[in-house]
Motif scaffolding. Sequence first.
Motif, short mmCIF file in Angstrom:
data_model
loop_
_atom_site.label_atom_id
_atom_site.label_comp_id
_atom_site.label_asym_id
_atom_site.label_seq_id
_atom_site.Cartn_x
_atom_site.Cartn_y
_atom_site.Cartn_z
N LEU A 67 0.83 -1.20 0.00
CA LEU A 67 0.00 0.00 0.00
C LEU A 67 0.87 1.26 0.00
O LEU A 67 1.82 1.36 0.77
CB LEU A 67 -0.90 0.01 1.25
N SER A 68 0.50 2.22 -0.84
CA SER A 68 1.23 3.49 -0.90
C SER A 68 0.81 4.37 0.28
O SER A 68 -0.20 4.13 0.93
CB SER A 68 0.92 4.21 -2.21
N ASP A 69 1.58 5.41 0.53
CA ASP A 69 1.23 6.37 1.58
C ASP A 69 -0.14 6.98 1.30
O ASP A 69 -0.93 7.20 2.21
CB ASP A 69 2.28 7.48 1.69
N GLU A 70 -0.42 7.24 0.03
CA GLU A 70 -1.72 7.81 -0.35
C GLU A 70 -2.85 6.83 -0.03
O GLU A 70 -3.89 7.23 0.51
CB GLU A 70 -1.72 8.14 -1.84
N GLN A 71 -2.67 5.55 -0.35
CA GLN A 71 -3.70 4.56 -0.04
C GLN A 71 -3.91 4.44 1.47
O GLN A 71 -5.05 4.37 1.93
CB GLN A 71 -3.31 3.20 -0.62
N LEU A 72 -2.83 4.45 2.23
CA LEU A 72 -2.95 4.36 3.69
C LEU A 72 -3.72 5.57 4.22
O LEU A 72 -4.58 5.42 5.09
CB LEU A 72 -1.57 4.27 4.33
N ALA A 73 -3.45 6.75 3.67
CA ALA A 73 -4.15 7.96 4.10
C ALA A 73 -5.64 7.89 3.76
O ALA A 73 -6.47 8.48 4.46
CB ALA A 73 -3.52 9.19 3.45
N GLN A 74 -5.98 7.15 2.71
CA GLN A 74 -7.38 7.00 2.30
C GLN A 74 -8.10 5.90 3.08
O GLN A 74 -9.28 5.66 2.86
CB GLN A 74 -7.46 6.68 0.80
N GLY A 75 -7.39 5.22 3.98
CA GLY A 75 -8.02 4.21 4.81
C GLY A 75 -7.81 2.78 4.37
O GLY A 75 -8.40 1.86 4.93
N TYR A 76 -6.96 2.57 3.35
CA TYR A 76 -6.70 1.20 2.92
C TYR A 76 -5.79 0.50 3.92
O TYR A 76 -4.85 1.09 4.43
CB TYR A 76 -6.07 1.18 1.53
N ARG A 77 -6.08 -0.74 4.17
CA ARG A 77 -5.27 -1.59 5.05
C ARG A 77 -5.31 -3.01 4.51
O ARG A 77 -6.12 -3.35 3.65
CB ARG A 77 -5.82 -1.59 6.48
#
Length: 92
Positions: A67-77
């Motif tokens: 997961l990219s930093d952007e995905q993590l910021a969007q709530g992806y886990r």
Amino acid sequence: MIQITFINNDRKVVSAPENSNLLRVSLREQGGIPFKCGGGICGTCKCRIEQGLEHADEVKPKERKHLSDEQLAQGYRMACQTFVRGDIAVSW
């Protein structure tokens, strides 16, 4: 007990003990989060915490590989790596 809502599974709501692993709860309660390895290697259990992201534990190194930093910021886990401390709603 906490409540986990599986959005893609007709918004199925289940109860689980605090600090439960998200993928294990999904498997036990037939929540429906897809998976293959269950150990943070394949990335199949990528999901998005739509509500309650603040109730998820810290991001693990294995998640950062998928997961990219952007995905993590969007709530992806990754469900296999995520432990939940409060109510959440999750999609995939």
